[in-house]
Write a protein that holds these residues in place. Structure first.
Motif, PDB file in Angstrom:
ATOM      1  N   VAL A 181       0.514  -1.220  -0.076  1.00  0.00           N
ATOM      2  CA  VAL A 181       0.064   0.001   0.062  1.00  0.00           C
ATOM      3  C   VAL A 181       0.922   1.205   0.144  1.00  0.00           C
ATOM      4  CG1 VAL A 181      -1.751   1.288   1.068  1.00  0.00           C
ATOM      5  CG2 VAL A 181      -1.889  -1.243   1.423  1.00  0.00           C
ATOM      6  N   ARG A 182       0.787   1.965  -0.778  1.00  0.00           N
ATOM      7  CA  ARG A 182       1.492   3.460  -1.011  1.00  0.00           C
ATOM      8  C   ARG A 182       0.546   4.401  -0.433  1.00  0.00           C
ATOM      9  NH1 ARG A 182       4.878   3.070  -6.792  1.00  0.00           N
ATOM     10  NH2 ARG A 182       5.950   1.203  -6.177  1.00  0.00           N
ATOM     11  N   VAL A 183       0.769   5.073   0.669  1.00  0.00           N
ATOM     12  CA  VAL A 183       0.131   6.166   1.118  1.00  0.00           C
ATOM     13  C   VAL A 183       0.577   7.351   0.870  1.00  0.00           C
ATOM     14  CG1 VAL A 183      -1.027   7.153   3.242  1.00  0.00           C
ATOM     15  CG2 VAL A 183      -0.917   4.633   3.048  1.00  0.00           C
ATOM     16  N   ARG A 184       0.028   8.334   0.406  1.00  0.00           N
ATOM     17  CA  ARG A 184       0.565   9.597   0.088  1.00  0.00           C
ATOM     18  C   ARG A 184       0.097  10.677   1.122  1.00  0.00           C
ATOM     19  NH1 ARG A 184      -0.434  13.187  -5.594  1.00  0.00           N
ATOM     20  NH2 ARG A 184       1.096  14.955  -4.775  1.00  0.00           N
ATOM     21  N   PRO A 185       1.086  10.996   2.139  1.00  0.00           N
ATOM     22  CA  PRO A 185       0.519  11.945   3.187  1.00  0.00           C
ATOM     23  C   PRO A 185       0.112  13.088   2.643  1.00  0.00           C
ATOM     24  CG  PRO A 185       2.994  11.723   3.268  1.00  0.00           C
ATOM     25  CD  PRO A 185       2.391  10.859   2.129  1.00  0.00           C
TER      26      PRO A 185
END
Length: 567
Positions: A98-102
């Motif tokens: 999972v790639r979370v973009r803050p």
């Protein structure tokens, strides 16, 4: 008795009855239908006689009734054995990356603080004015800064330059903040300059105009705890003062102060206040000597039946040589207060103390003292006091009180016989009674309007050697106000009234009544921007040349204009 019922016979009889009834109904229907055919022709109903004969009785045989209970049937419930089987299931899922973009928020810039400033102005009597303040900003660990003040009036109320005066202050300060305590220090220098103009010049006699300058250097340090939840609260301070003047007088003072508090409970505490003063004064006719004052005041604070009580004593050691005072003095230290409501409180108490006097303090009150003025302590043998204070609303507060005290070695200012423009400090070694009644009001409306008022009335009972309490007022009134209009205009006002002053005419040995002093000051400031403002000040707008000290009139109307730059 038993009855036997033959169900079959009853059934056959009822069936016969119903069959006959059905035949009769059918015949009646046919007859009615035929009667309807000629209805419209004649419209009449013929007379018919119907005879119903009821001569048959139905008798039912007696039936037998069973009274025996039906025995319960024995049923056996057989429980089947249930067997449970658990089989572990192992699911292998593919790895999930999972790639979370803050979410990025724009950093908000802190609003700029304009706490530092420079003020400059100029007024009549050839009066330049300069003031500056600079300090560190937004630092949780330390605070440091400096303050400068300069005001010099080259001309005065009498003979222009012959009555000029000036003031110069420079203060450096700093603090270091810790989680549990704070350490601070100050360093400063103060200069005051005056002229002895309190005499009528004689044109036939050449008189030298004397000038007086006071230079005061001080250094102090302190430490205090800042943990509000700690049971032990303390403050310890050390200060050194050094004073010189143009008459070759010197005075040095070392002061040590300690205040401690131990919290026994929510409403009970033990307090301990103590201080040590070492004062050394020297002048042409005064030999160098050290006066020592050591004071210790333990008190207990508690509540009982709604009363807040402070009880203890004040023990003071001093080695002053004036009068017949003992070296060790004990005084009561007691105070009680009671809340009539949440907004009103009454209080009363008794206390006593050795009141320290220094040359620095005396010359601040009267800068026209002559040379070789010795400073002695005052012995306040007792003071009874009481009053009431409270708030009428959240914005309106008040206070009123009364006190009666007795002093030994109380000082009064008298003109010098040899040089009338100078004063001496005369000490009344016997008891002097001082009675005071005061009242005060305050009003504050959310930083828009501020108003404070205090009035005092004094009465004195002097020893036989003193006809009056020279240069002591009988009444005093102070009013201070400020108003903020639209955060653009700042207005301020001050009113001072003081009267009942009396002086001793040393030439005639008679009492002189000095005119009452009434001084009104007004000031206004316009905020051009968040950094620049202009101001104007009016002092003594009624131009009264009142005298607080005999032969020394005040300046008349004083006007000053200037500007302020904040950064």
């Amino acid at each position: 008795m038993s009855y036997n019922i033959n169900i079959d016979k009853i059934y056959q009889r009822y069936m016969r009855f119903f069959s006959i009834l059905i035949v009769v109904l059918l015949l009646s229907t046919v007859h009615i239908a035929k009667a309807q055919e000629g209805w419209e022709n004649d419209g009449e109903i013929e007379d018919v006689e119907i005879e119903i004969v009821k001569d048959r009785e139905i008798n039912l045989p007696k039936a037998n009734r069973q009274f025996d209970k039906i025995p319960p049937s024995n049923t056996t419930i057989q429980k089947d054995k249930l067997e449970y089987f658990f089989q572990s299931m192992d699911f292998k899922l593919p790895e999930l990356n999972v790639r979370v973009r803050p979410l990025k928020m724009k950093s908000q810039k802190l609003s700029k603080i304009y706490g530092n400033y420079v003020k400059a102005g100029f007024g009549n009597y050839v009066t330049p004015y300069l003031e500056g303040y600079v300090a560190s900003k937004r630092d949780k660990e330390r605070m440091y800064g400096a303050h400068l003040y300069y005001l010099n009036s080259q001309r005065g109320p009498v003979n222009d330059e012959a009555s000029g005066s000036g003031r110069f202050d420079l203060d450096l300060f700093g603090k270091l903040f810790h989680d549990d305590f704070t350490v601070g220090g100050e360093l400063g220098f103060r200069n005051r300059s005056y002229h002895f103009f309190g005499f009528e010049p004689d044109p036939n006699v050449f008189q030298v105009l004397e000038e007086q300058r006071f230079n005061n250097f001080y250094l102090s340090t302190s430490i205090e705890n800042t943990d509000a939840d700690a049971k032990v609260q303390y403050f310890a301070g050390l200060k050194f003062d050094y004073l010189t003047d143009d008459f070759d007088a010197t005075e040095s003072e070392v002061q040590f102060d300690f205040r401690g508090k131990y919290q026994l409970g929510d409403l009970t505490s033990i307090n301990l206040n103590s201080d040590l003063d070492l004062i050394t004064q020297k002048d042409d006719l005064i030999e160098a000597g050290t006066r020592t004052i050591f004071r210790i005041t333990p008190t207990v604070h508690f509540q009982y039946e709604g009363f807040k009580i402070q009880a203890g004593f004040n023990a003071v050691y001093e080695n002053d040589t004036l009068g017949d005072s003992e070296e060790l003095h004990f005084y009561p230290e007691a105070r009680a207060s009671y809340d009539l409501t949440q907004s009103f409180q009454v209080y009363a108490g008794i206390r006593g103390d050795i009141v320290k006097n220094t040359l620095r303090q005396l010359t601040t009150e009267n800068p026209f003292l002559g040379p070789n003025t010795a400073a002695y302590n005052q012995n306040k043998t007792f003071e009874f006091y009481g009053g009431i204070e409270g708030k009428l609303t959240s914005k309106f507060g008040f206070g009123a009180g009364i006190s009666a005290a007795s002093y030994k070695n109380m000082y009064f200012f008298i003109n010098d016989v040899v040089s009338e423009q100078k004063f001496i400090a005369a000490y009344a070694e016997d008891n002097t009674g001082v009675f005071n009644v005061f009242g005060e009001l305050s009003y504050n409306t959310e930083e828009k309007l501020r108003l404070s008022l205090r009035g005092d009335v004094f009465a004195y009972d002097t020893p036989d050697a003193f006809e009056n309490a020279w240069h002591k007022p009988n009444y005093k009134l102070t009013v201070i106000s400020s108003y903020n209009l639209f955060d653009k205009f700042l207005f301020g006002g001050e009113l001072y009234a003081l009267g009942g002053l009396q002086a001793l005419d040393v030439a005639t040995d008679r009492s002189i009544d000095l005119d009452a002093a009434f001084d009104v000051n007004l000031n206004a400031e316009y905020l051009v921007s968040s950094q620049i403002s202009t101001f104007v000040r009016f002092n003594n707008i009624f131009g009264q040349q009142y005298e607080l000290l005999n032969n020394y009139p005040s300046r008349e109307l004083q006007v000053m204009v200037g500007a302020t730059y904040s950064f």
